[in-house]
Design a protein around this motif. Structure first.
Motif, PDB file in Angstrom:
ATOM      1  N   ASN A   6      34.688  20.634  39.052  1.00  0.00           N
ATOM      2  CA  ASN A   6      33.944  21.595  39.863  1.00  0.00           C
ATOM      3  C   ASN A   6      34.514  22.994  39.634  1.00  0.00           C
ATOM      4  OD1 ASN A   6      32.646  23.126  41.725  1.00  0.00           O
ATOM      5  ND2 ASN A   6      33.487  22.088  43.527  1.00  0.00           N
ATOM      6  N   PRO A   7      33.738  23.896  38.970  1.00  0.00           N
ATOM      7  CA  PRO A   7      34.269  25.205  38.623  1.00  0.00           C
ATOM      8  C   PRO A   7      34.503  26.119  39.815  1.00  0.00           C
ATOM      9  CG  PRO A   7      31.941  25.072  38.066  1.00  0.00           C
ATOM     10  CD  PRO A   7      32.364  23.703  38.501  1.00  0.00           C
ATOM     11  N   THR A   8      34.076  25.726  40.999  1.00  0.00           N
ATOM     12  CA  THR A   8      34.337  26.562  42.171  1.00  0.00           C
ATOM     13  C   THR A   8      35.544  26.050  42.955  1.00  0.00           C
ATOM     14  OG1 THR A   8      32.880  25.280  43.621  1.00  0.00           O
ATOM     15  CG2 THR A   8      31.877  27.074  42.371  1.00  0.00           C
ATOM     16  N   SER A   9      36.198  25.014  42.466  1.00  0.00           N
ATOM     17  CA  SER A   9      37.293  24.406  43.196  1.00  0.00           C
ATOM     18  C   SER A   9      38.564  25.234  43.079  1.00  0.00           C
ATOM     19  CB  SER A   9      37.560  22.994  42.681  1.00  0.00           C
ATOM     20  OG  SER A   9      38.084  23.065  41.364  1.00  0.00           O
ATOM     21  N   THR A  10      39.482  24.957  44.003  1.00  0.00           N
ATOM     22  CA  THR A  10      40.793  25.618  43.970  1.00  0.00           C
ATOM     23  C   THR A  10      41.535  25.283  42.687  1.00  0.00           C
ATOM     24  OG1 THR A  10      40.932  25.537  46.386  1.00  0.00           O
ATOM     25  CG2 THR A  10      42.988  25.862  45.184  1.00  0.00           C
ATOM     26  N   ALA A  11      41.415  24.033  42.245  1.00  0.00           N
ATOM     27  CA  ALA A  11      42.098  23.617  41.009  1.00  0.00           C
ATOM     28  C   ALA A  11      41.624  24.430  39.814  1.00  0.00           C
ATOM     29  CB  ALA A  11      41.857  22.122  40.769  1.00  0.00           C
ATOM     30  N   PHE A  12      40.326  24.700  39.777  1.00  0.00           N
ATOM     31  CA  PHE A  12      39.784  25.498  38.680  1.00  0.00           C
ATOM     32  C   PHE A  12      40.377  26.905  38.709  1.00  0.00           C
ATOM     33  CE2 PHE A  12      36.654  28.717  37.422  1.00  0.00           C
ATOM     34  CZ  PHE A  12      36.511  28.407  36.082  1.00  0.00           C
ATOM     35  N   PHE A  13      40.406  27.513  39.877  1.00  0.00           N
ATOM     36  CA  PHE A  13      40.943  28.871  39.998  1.00  0.00           C
ATOM     37  C   PHE A  13      42.411  28.903  39.595  1.00  0.00           C
ATOM     38  CE2 PHE A  13      42.821  32.420  42.378  1.00  0.00           C
ATOM     39  CZ  PHE A  13      42.043  33.460  41.900  1.00  0.00           C
ATOM     40  N   GLU A  14      43.172  27.914  40.016  1.00  0.00           N
ATOM     41  CA  GLU A  14      44.595  27.870  39.667  1.00  0.00           C
ATOM     42  C   GLU A  14      44.776  27.694  38.163  1.00  0.00           C
ATOM     43  OE1 GLU A  14      47.218  28.490  41.501  1.00  0.00           O
ATOM     44  OE2 GLU A  14      45.915  28.925  43.221  1.00  0.00           O
ATOM     45  N   GLU A  15      43.877  26.937  37.546  1.00  0.00           N
ATOM     46  CA  GLU A  15      43.953  26.762  36.088  1.00  0.00           C
ATOM     47  C   GLU A  15      43.766  28.100  35.379  1.00  0.00           C
ATOM     48  OE1 GLU A  15      41.323  25.000  32.399  1.00  0.00           O
ATOM     49  OE2 GLU A  15      40.988  24.176  34.400  1.00  0.00           O
ATOM     50  N   ARG A  26      47.329  39.079  38.256  1.00  0.00           N
ATOM     51  CA  ARG A  26      47.174  37.882  39.085  1.00  0.00           C
ATOM     52  C   ARG A  26      46.781  38.269  40.509  1.00  0.00           C
ATOM     53  NH1 ARG A  26      49.764  33.128  37.319  1.00  0.00           N
ATOM     54  NH2 ARG A  26      50.376  32.612  39.453  1.00  0.00           N
ATOM     55  N   TRP A  27      47.414  39.310  41.051  1.00  0.00           N
ATOM     56  CA  TRP A  27      47.071  39.768  42.388  1.00  0.00           C
ATOM     57  C   TRP A  27      45.661  40.344  42.442  1.00  0.00           C
ATOM     58  CZ3 TRP A  27      48.745  38.438  46.842  1.00  0.00           C
ATOM     59  CH2 TRP A  27      50.065  37.999  47.005  1.00  0.00           C
ATOM     60  N   LYS A  28      45.275  41.050  41.396  1.00  0.00           N
ATOM     61  CA  LYS A  28      43.899  41.573  41.340  1.00  0.00           C
ATOM     62  C   LYS A  28      42.902  40.424  41.412  1.00  0.00           C
ATOM     63  CE  LYS A  28      44.672  45.701  38.493  1.00  0.00           C
ATOM     64  NZ  LYS A  28      44.392  46.289  37.163  1.00  0.00           N
ATOM     65  N   LEU A  29      43.203  39.361  40.682  1.00  0.00           N
ATOM     66  CA  LEU A  29      42.290  38.219  40.652  1.00  0.00           C
ATOM     67  C   LEU A  29      42.235  37.523  42.013  1.00  0.00           C
ATOM     68  CD1 LEU A  29      40.476  37.037  38.505  1.00  0.00           C
ATOM     69  CD2 LEU A  29      42.300  35.468  37.861  1.00  0.00           C
ATOM     70  N   LYS A  30      43.371  37.407  42.653  1.00  0.00           N
ATOM     71  CA  LYS A  30      43.411  36.772  43.982  1.00  0.00           C
ATOM     72  C   LYS A  30      42.651  37.607  45.017  1.00  0.00           C
ATOM     73  CE  LYS A  30      47.825  34.355  43.350  1.00  0.00           C
ATOM     74  NZ  LYS A  30      49.249  34.274  43.777  1.00  0.00           N
ATOM     75  N   LEU A  31      42.877  38.914  44.986  1.00  0.00           N
ATOM     76  CA  LEU A  31      42.163  39.787  45.917  1.00  0.00           C
ATOM     77  C   LEU A  31      40.671  39.817  45.606  1.00  0.00           C
ATOM     78  CD1 LEU A  31      44.635  42.818  46.151  1.00  0.00           C
ATOM     79  CD2 LEU A  31      44.058  41.201  47.965  1.00  0.00           C
ATOM     80  N   GLY A  32      40.348  39.827  44.310  1.00  0.00           N
ATOM     81  CA  GLY A  32      38.946  39.815  43.920  1.00  0.00           C
ATOM     82  C   GLY A  32      38.239  38.563  44.379  1.00  0.00           C
ATOM     83  N   PHE A  34      38.965  36.922  46.990  1.00  0.00           N
ATOM     84  CA  PHE A  34      38.805  37.027  48.436  1.00  0.00           C
ATOM     85  C   PHE A  34      37.613  37.912  48.810  1.00  0.00           C
ATOM     86  CE2 PHE A  34      39.699  39.200  52.471  1.00  0.00           C
ATOM     87  CZ  PHE A  34      39.841  38.107  53.309  1.00  0.00           C
ATOM     88  N   PHE A  35      37.503  39.079  48.152  1.00  0.00           N
ATOM     89  CA  PHE A  35      36.457  40.032  48.505  1.00  0.00           C
ATOM     90  C   PHE A  35      35.121  39.735  47.810  1.00  0.00           C
ATOM     91  CE2 PHE A  35      40.232  42.643  49.514  1.00  0.00           C
ATOM     92  CZ  PHE A  35      39.894  43.019  50.811  1.00  0.00           C
ATOM     93  N   TYR A  36      35.172  39.165  46.606  1.00  0.00           N
ATOM     94  CA  TYR A  36      33.941  38.893  45.833  1.00  0.00           C
ATOM     95  C   TYR A  36      33.956  37.437  45.345  1.00  0.00           C
ATOM     96  CZ  TYR A  36      34.136  44.013  45.580  1.00  0.00           C
ATOM     97  OH  TYR A  36      34.239  45.351  45.881  1.00  0.00           O
ATOM     98  N   PRO A  37      33.950  36.472  46.240  1.00  0.00           N
ATOM     99  CA  PRO A  37      34.079  35.075  45.810  1.00  0.00           C
ATOM    100  C   PRO A  37      32.966  34.603  44.890  1.00  0.00           C
ATOM    101  CG  PRO A  37      33.417  35.230  48.131  1.00  0.00           C
ATOM    102  CD  PRO A  37      33.796  36.605  47.704  1.00  0.00           C
ATOM    103  N   GLU A  38      31.721  34.955  45.208  1.00  0.00           N
ATOM    104  CA  GLU A  38      30.592  34.485  44.403  1.00  0.00           C
ATOM    105  C   GLU A  38      30.646  35.043  42.988  1.00  0.00           C
ATOM    106  OE1 GLU A  38      25.708  34.753  44.289  1.00  0.00           O
ATOM    107  OE2 GLU A  38      26.784  35.304  46.116  1.00  0.00           O
TER     108      GLU A  38
END
Length: 299
Positions: A6-15, A26-32, A34-38
């Motif tokens: 599932n490409p929307t899963s937490t595991a995918f994001f961590e990969e 990495r912080w930019k991606l985490k904040l992004g 949060f603010f722009y999940p879709e």
């Protein structure tokens, strides 16, 4: 049986995050996320599904985070940036340019190469992704005596009238001796300024790949990161585009046909300058024929 990923899963994001080395990115991606999940998931899914792009993340992590900052046009929000990026890469596939861009990702692709009137090496190369990352995905670089003196950054897009090459940056080198190099190169190109040479190359490129129009970014739509940086921008894109025959559009950009000049009209040129214009036109013709040949050889 392997579970469908599932490409929307937490595991995918961590990969994906594991491929990004710099802590800042990495912080930019985490904040992004949060603010722009879709839009974050949409862009990461696309990159993940294209091995060529995914392979660039480790070397160029801004490929992932560029959707969070001004990109190509001030009119684009995060949704628009993702739309533009995906459209660009899909058009590359449709136009059978994936092999060419793959080459330009790893090594500069020579589009044209010759000696100027002083017998100095002059060439235009194509690079991808890593240069001019705020203004597009592919860049034309003018090299004189093996040094980059000017660049033009662009990307592909679809418009109501068909395919177009969007040019969002034209910039000279910031190296200490660049100003003098640009002056000498202009003289060596029979009076043609570097931006004129690159625009000729861009027109030839667009014509060969099937883009009938070139969209040139207007002053009001140029991207910059902050007001302080914007104050330092002295170039007037609007005046430059008009000088080269472009037509202003309602949204603040300019439009220029990709078909290059085929006939030389010297009727309005003073007689003592006609020889120089003939040589300049011959230089442009040489560039155009080389662009056509080299693109065909690498597709």
């Amino acid at each position: 049986m392997q579970t469908k990923f599932n490409p929307t899963s937490t595991a995918f994001f961590e990969e994906i995050l594991s491929l990004v080395e710099p802590r800042r990115e990495r912080w930019k991606l985490k904040l992004g996320k949060f603010f722009y999940p879709e839009q974050t998931h949409r862009w990461l899914r696309y990159v993940h599904s294209h091995p060529e792009l995914l392979g660039q993340v480790n070397h160029f992590p801004k490929l992932l985070t560029k959707i969070y900052r001004p990109y190509v046009s001030k009119k684009f929000n995060c949704h628009g940036r993702v739309d533009h990026l995906i459209s660009h890469y899909e058009l590359l596939e449709q136009l059978n340019l994936s092999k060419l861009i793959s080459h330009a990702l790893r090594h500069e692709l020579i589009l044209a190469s010759m000696a100027d009137k002083f017998n100095h090496p002059l060439k235009v190369v194509l690079t991808a992704i890593r240069h001019g990352h705020r203004e597009g995905e592919i860049e034309f670089q003018l090299k004189w005596q093996e040094a980059v003196i000017f660049s033009m950054t662009s990307s592909l897009m679809s418009t109501n009238t068909g395919l177009a090459l969007k040019i969002a940056k034209v910039q000279g080198s910031a190296e200490p001796h660049a100003r003098e190099a640009i002056r000498l190169a202009t003289k060596a190109c029979f009076g043609a300024r570097p931006q004129t040479v690159l625009l000729q190359i861009a027109q030839a490129f667009a014509e060969v790949i099937g883009c009938p129009n070139i969209i040139l970014i207007g002053n009001q739509n140029r991207v910059s990161l902050n007001p302080m940086r914007r104050r330092k921008i002295s170039s007037n894109y609007d005046a430059m585009w008009i000088e080269h025959g472009a037509v202003p559009t309602q949204n603040g950009d300019f439009n220029l046909a990709s078909n290059v000049q085929r006939n030389l009209d010297l009727t309005e040129i003073p007689s003592h300058k006609r020889s120089q214009y003939r040589k300049r036109f011959a230089l442009f013709e040489d560039f155009q024929s080389q662009v056509s040949f080299n693109l065909a050889a690498n597709r």
